[in-house]
Every structure is written in C-alpha cells, then in structure tokens.
Design a protein around this motif. Sequence first.
Motif, PDB file in Angstrom:
ATOM      1  N   TRP A 108     -10.789 -15.638  -3.114  1.00 26.13           N
ATOM      2  CA  TRP A 108     -10.723 -15.330  -1.685  1.00 26.13           C
ATOM      3  C   TRP A 108      -9.374 -15.748  -1.105  1.00 26.13           C
ATOM      4  CZ3 TRP A 108     -15.493 -16.606   1.920  1.00 26.13           C
ATOM      5  CH2 TRP A 108     -15.328 -15.964   3.138  1.00 26.13           C
ATOM      6  N   LEU A 109      -8.919 -16.940  -1.476  1.00 24.65           N
ATOM      7  CA  LEU A 109      -7.644 -17.445  -0.966  1.00 24.65           C
ATOM      8  C   LEU A 109      -6.483 -16.561  -1.408  1.00 24.65           C
ATOM      9  CD1 LEU A 109      -5.996 -19.652   0.484  1.00 24.65           C
ATOM     10  CD2 LEU A 109      -5.954 -20.915  -1.691  1.00 24.65           C
ATOM     11  N   VAL A 110      -6.466 -16.200  -2.681  1.00 24.41           N
ATOM     12  CA  VAL A 110      -5.370 -15.364  -3.200  1.00 24.41           C
ATOM     13  C   VAL A 110      -5.359 -14.004  -2.517  1.00 24.41           C
ATOM     14  CG1 VAL A 110      -4.557 -14.126  -5.235  1.00 24.41           C
ATOM     15  CG2 VAL A 110      -5.203 -16.535  -5.422  1.00 24.41           C
ATOM     16  N   VAL A 111      -6.534 -13.403  -2.345  1.00 25.07           N
ATOM     17  CA  VAL A 111      -6.595 -12.093  -1.699  1.00 25.07           C
ATOM     18  C   VAL A 111      -6.119 -12.192  -0.252  1.00 25.07           C
ATOM     19  CG1 VAL A 111      -8.090 -10.198  -0.989  1.00 25.07           C
ATOM     20  CG2 VAL A 111      -8.444 -11.292  -3.210  1.00 25.07           C
ATOM     21  N   GLU A 112      -6.594 -13.215   0.465  1.00 26.86           N
ATOM     22  CA  GLU A 112      -6.194 -13.370   1.870  1.00 26.86           C
ATOM     23  C   GLU A 112      -4.684 -13.573   2.001  1.00 26.86           C
ATOM     24  OE1 GLU A 112      -7.768 -12.800   4.455  1.00 26.86           O
ATOM     25  OE2 GLU A 112      -9.890 -13.261   4.240  1.00 26.86           O
ATOM     26  N   LEU A 113      -4.107 -14.423   1.169  1.00 24.55           N
ATOM     27  CA  LEU A 113      -2.669 -14.675   1.236  1.00 24.55           C
ATOM     28  C   LEU A 113      -1.873 -13.421   0.882  1.00 24.55           C
ATOM     29  CD1 LEU A 113      -2.436 -18.243  -0.377  1.00 24.55           C
ATOM     30  CD2 LEU A 113      -2.208 -17.638   2.053  1.00 24.55           C
ATOM     31  N   THR A 114      -2.363 -12.679  -0.103  1.00 24.40           N
ATOM     32  CA  THR A 114      -1.672 -11.445  -0.503  1.00 24.40           C
ATOM     33  C   THR A 114      -1.709 -10.420   0.611  1.00 24.40           C
ATOM     34  OG1 THR A 114      -2.294 -11.833  -2.813  1.00 24.40           O
ATOM     35  CG2 THR A 114      -1.595  -9.614  -2.220  1.00 24.40           C
ATOM     36  N   VAL A 115      -2.888 -10.258   1.210  1.00 24.68           N
ATOM     37  CA  VAL A 115      -3.038  -9.282   2.292  1.00 24.68           C
ATOM     38  C   VAL A 115      -2.188  -9.673   3.498  1.00 24.68           C
ATOM     39  CG1 VAL A 115      -4.690  -8.364   3.984  1.00 24.68           C
ATOM     40  CG2 VAL A 115      -5.323  -8.504   1.559  1.00 24.68           C
ATOM     41  N   ARG A 116      -2.108 -10.963   3.752  1.00 24.96           N
ATOM     42  CA  ARG A 116      -1.376 -11.421   4.933  1.00 24.96           C
ATOM     43  C   ARG A 116       0.131 -11.350   4.747  1.00 24.96           C
ATOM     44  NH1 ARG A 116      -3.115 -16.756   8.183  1.00 24.96           N
ATOM     45  NH2 ARG A 116      -4.889 -15.343   8.446  1.00 24.96           N
ATOM     46  N   TYR A 117       0.632 -11.679   3.553  1.00 22.46           N
ATOM     47  CA  TYR A 117       2.082 -11.845   3.394  1.00 22.46           C
ATOM     48  C   TYR A 117       2.752 -10.795   2.510  1.00 22.46           C
ATOM     49  CZ  TYR A 117       1.179 -16.382   5.513  1.00 22.46           C
ATOM     50  OH  TYR A 117       0.780 -17.371   6.380  1.00 22.46           O
ATOM     51  N   LEU A 118       2.003  -9.999   1.782  1.00 20.16           N
ATOM     52  CA  LEU A 118       2.614  -8.974   0.931  1.00 20.16           C
ATOM     53  C   LEU A 118       2.495  -7.619   1.615  1.00 20.16           C
ATOM     54  CD1 LEU A 118       3.943  -8.534  -1.864  1.00 20.16           C
ATOM     55  CD2 LEU A 118       1.680  -7.921  -2.728  1.00 20.16           C
ATOM     56  N   PRO A 119       3.610  -7.010   2.014  1.00 18.92           N
ATOM     57  CA  PRO A 119       3.557  -5.743   2.763  1.00 18.92           C
ATOM     58  C   PRO A 119       2.783  -4.643   2.041  1.00 18.92           C
ATOM     59  CG  PRO A 119       5.758  -6.688   2.839  1.00 18.92           C
ATOM     60  CD  PRO A 119       4.985  -7.511   1.859  1.00 18.92           C
ATOM     61  N   ALA A 120       2.944  -4.550   0.731  1.00 13.13           N
ATOM     62  CA  ALA A 120       2.259  -3.496  -0.035  1.00 13.13           C
ATOM     63  C   ALA A 120       1.038  -4.055  -0.762  1.00 13.13           C
ATOM     64  CB  ALA A 120       3.228  -2.857  -1.024  1.00 13.13           C
TER      65      ALA A 120
ATOM     66  N   TRP B  87      -1.946  -3.353  -0.590  1.00 11.98           N
ATOM     67  CA  TRP B  87      -2.925  -2.354  -0.991  1.00 11.98           C
ATOM     68  C   TRP B  87      -2.719  -1.905  -2.437  1.00 11.98           C
ATOM     69  CZ3 TRP B  87      -0.676   2.172  -2.543  1.00 11.98           C
ATOM     70  CH2 TRP B  87       0.617   2.425  -2.084  1.00 11.98           C
ATOM     71  N   LEU B  88      -1.490  -2.063  -2.945  1.00 12.43           N
ATOM     72  CA  LEU B  88      -1.240  -1.732  -4.343  1.00 12.43           C
ATOM     73  C   LEU B  88      -2.040  -2.629  -5.280  1.00 12.43           C
ATOM     74  CD1 LEU B  88       2.635  -1.256  -4.298  1.00 12.43           C
ATOM     75  CD2 LEU B  88       0.952   0.509  -4.851  1.00 12.43           C
ATOM     76  N   VAL B  89      -2.278  -3.863  -4.853  1.00 13.21           N
ATOM     77  CA  VAL B  89      -2.937  -4.858  -5.687  1.00 13.21           C
ATOM     78  C   VAL B  89      -4.438  -4.915  -5.420  1.00 13.21           C
ATOM     79  CG1 VAL B  89      -2.934  -7.266  -6.418  1.00 13.21           C
ATOM     80  CG2 VAL B  89      -0.813  -6.200  -5.617  1.00 13.21           C
ATOM     81  N   PHE B  90      -4.812  -4.989  -4.147  1.00 17.29           N
ATOM     82  CA  PHE B  90      -6.216  -5.220  -3.797  1.00 17.29           C
ATOM     83  C   PHE B  90      -6.847  -4.095  -2.991  1.00 17.29           C
ATOM     84  CE2 PHE B  90      -4.702  -9.744  -4.244  1.00 17.29           C
ATOM     85  CZ  PHE B  90      -5.396  -9.980  -5.427  1.00 17.29           C
ATOM     86  N   GLY B  91      -6.172  -2.957  -2.898  1.00 18.78           N
ATOM     87  CA  GLY B  91      -6.744  -1.850  -2.153  1.00 18.78           C
ATOM     88  C   GLY B  91      -6.639  -2.058  -0.656  1.00 18.78           C
ATOM     89  N   ASN B  92      -7.300  -1.194   0.080  1.00 12.65           N
ATOM     90  CA  ASN B  92      -7.271  -1.256   1.538  1.00 12.65           C
ATOM     91  C   ASN B  92      -8.321  -2.245   2.034  1.00 12.65           C
ATOM     92  OD1 ASN B  92      -6.554  -0.515   4.189  1.00 12.65           O
ATOM     93  ND2 ASN B  92      -8.264   0.918   4.288  1.00 12.65           N
ATOM     94  N   VAL B  93      -7.884  -3.274   2.733  1.00 17.89           N
ATOM     95  CA  VAL B  93      -8.812  -4.270   3.272  1.00 17.89           C
ATOM     96  C   VAL B  93      -9.227  -3.850   4.672  1.00 17.89           C
ATOM     97  CG1 VAL B  93      -9.129  -6.678   3.946  1.00 17.89           C
ATOM     98  CG2 VAL B  93      -7.810  -6.114   1.888  1.00 17.89           C
ATOM     99  N   PRO B  94     -10.515  -3.539   4.899  1.00 16.41           N
ATOM    100  CA  PRO B  94     -10.969  -3.103   6.228  1.00 16.41           C
ATOM    101  C   PRO B  94     -10.803  -4.202   7.263  1.00 16.41           C
ATOM    102  CG  PRO B  94     -12.608  -2.628   4.531  1.00 16.41           C
ATOM    103  CD  PRO B  94     -11.588  -3.530   3.914  1.00 16.41           C
ATOM    104  N   LYS B  95     -10.748  -3.783   8.509  1.00 15.65           N
ATOM    105  CA  LYS B  95     -10.632  -4.737   9.611  1.00 15.65           C
ATOM    106  C   LYS B  95     -11.981  -5.394   9.876  1.00 15.65           C
ATOM    107  CE  LYS B  95      -6.359  -3.590  10.447  1.00 15.65           C
ATOM    108  NZ  LYS B  95      -5.249  -4.517  10.164  1.00 15.65           N
TER     109      LYS B  95
END
Length: 393
Positions: free
Chosen positions: A354-366, A368-376
């Motif tokens: 969960w932590l890795v996904v959240e940090l990736t979604v928050r700080y990595l512009p792309a 979605w390449l790694v974890f797909g589209n995270v819904p709001k």
Amino acid sequence: MNKSIATQRERLPELQLVRAFAIIGVLSVHSTSYAVSAMKESQYFFLYNFMNIFMKYGTPTFIFLSSLVLFYNYYSQPMTRQRIGGFYKKRLLYIIIPYTLFSIFYFGLLHFLYYPDRSLADTVESFFTKLVTGKAYTHLYFVFISIQFYVLFPLAWWLFKKVPQLTKWAIPIGLAIQWAFVFLNKYYWQVPNKGSWALTYIAYFMLGAFVGIYYPKLKAWLVVSRSNATPVRTVSWILLWLSWAACGLGHVYIYYTNRLYGTAYNSTLYELMWNAHTYLGAIVLLQLASIVYRIFKRGLTPALERLGAVSFGIYLIHPFFLLVYRKFPLSTGNSVLTHAWYAGGFLAALFCSWLVVELTVRYLPASWLVFGNVPKTEKSRRRQEQQGVPLSR
C-alpha cells in the motif's frame, strides 16, 4: 435512448469497498499458503485453514466487479468504433502495460534467484511463453484471465444488444458454460492450469453482466437498509447470507479434513463448494459494502475506499514483499512468536504494498505505467468537484 441520458449513470462508490474486501481476501490466502502446510500440528490449524479457504473469494469477486462495471457503464451506450477503440486503449494503457512490466520484474527476480546459469536464448524463450500465458509469477494468472475477458467483452456487449432477451438469462448461461467446461475438462480435455482460463470464471463474468445491466432495478434489493426492507426482501437477504455462510464453511471443512486427515473427496465437490461459496459471496460482499459505506462514513469507509482504489497495484506488487519477508523465517520454536510471524506476513504484504503504491502514485508522473489508473476517492472527488476540476474516467 438519448446519448446524454445513456451516459449519465449513477456513480457506485461502494464498489471500491468491494475491491478492498477482495484484495484482503487475496492477501489472506497468499499469506497463509505456507502456514497451512507448516502448522498442521498446531491447535490453531483450523484458523489458518479457515483464512486460507474462506477468503478465496478474492479473484472471483474481482472478475464479477470488473464485468459489473463494464456492463453498467457501456451497455446502455451505442456500440461505435470510437467507443470500442477507447475501451481497448484504456486496457492497453492501464492493464496490459503494468502486467508486462511486472512480468518482466518477477521473471527477472526468479531468474536471478533460481536460474542464474540459464542461457540467454532459453531465458528469452521462457519469458515470452510465460508472458502470453500469465505464468511469469504465480499471481499474474488473474491479469491474464482479465485480458481474456476484455477480449470477450465487446462480443458479449454486441450479443446482448443484438438479442436483449439474452440479458435475462445471463446467470444460467454463465453457470451452464462454466460447468460444461468443468465436466468436459474433467473427463475429456484435462487442460493444464485450468484456473488460468476464462471459462473457469465465466459464471462470475455473466453474473456481473446481469447485475450491471439491471442494477437500477436490482438496487432496492442489493442495498440492504431499513428503507428497502420488505418481508420478502428480508427473508431473501437472510437466506442468501445463511446459504453463503453454509457453503463457505462447507468449503473450509472439506479442505480441513483433507489436509489434516487425508480424507478423499471427489474433485467435483471441491469445484462445487468453491463455486457456491464465492458465487454467493460476490453478492453478499456487494450488500456488505453498501452497509459499511452507509454506516461508517468516517474512518473505516474512507480507508477501505482508498484500499479499493489502489487494490490493483497492491495485487501486482504484494508477492514481492511476501517473498522478501519469507527469506527471514523465525529461528525460535516459540508458538506465540510463530503465529505473530505468520500474521506479520499478511501485514507486510498489505501495508508495504500500500505504501509503495501510494508513494508511486503521488510522486511518479507516469505511475499508471506501473500500477494502472488509480480511481479517485470520494474525498478527492468532492474536492475536485468543488474546485471545478474535471474528473478522470
């Protein structure tokens, strides 16, 4: 039907809670896979077995949800090349690319750990074979199944639009196809890795199609609340939940006696108990989500909603943390610490992922390449709506 009306569908935010329940089920099964073999002598073996079998609703529920959302959003819309092209573009960007990247990651990891002496030619051939069959790592079969259903969806969409009467028969059609596959495979085909093929889960796909198409009519029954309660609905709710619990416990029991005492059962019984348990469970979890979403507006609901939003990313990466965690087994024979260590595997898989996904979604512009589209989440949706920011679809 007017196009603008057709596209205006009520949002179903409680579905994120169902995704959260599903990922918790997946993590429970995967984190107890070692324990059910190692803890047979423990007086708590029944608990490990329960968590390993009763929580097997994860994969079927994800398939059911995916189908529900697809048919809920697309069925009332006209089929056009542009819409179908957009559908496949989204799946390519948000599903297939992350799947490919994680297949490379896990294949490389296993190669480094277990096959460092294998030749490059054999390595490349092995990778592409596993990539196109969902076998680069044990959990990726689910994404492979999902891709099969994405290929199937436009055909099912077209067929249901062409012959609308078939939508009413979606549930029996799905069950008939799935069980025909079960028996044909058992007595004739004997397909290896049966669980990696869409026909094993076609009943869940068709159940999702039925619920997605008829959701406005089914909503009063699906949403368990005092305002929706009638004598008939109340009885049906009770019967559904009791049937689900009975099938789930029966499913747990046959595995318990087989694992502990070697009791032999017909393979069809395992299939039947799993199917009944998880099939009924998909609807139960949908109803449970509506209850939790309504009652626990603060605290639990936002947390589960966010967990559901990042569930795909957690699914992709959690085996890595389990693999690392299991590299450091306890050297003590203390039973309390042993139980704590197994529980720690679940917690590590959940919270590290969960932590890795959240940090990736928050700080990595792309990201979605790694974890797909995270819904709001609901909170971020409301904030964007207040600010006049358009919401992504």
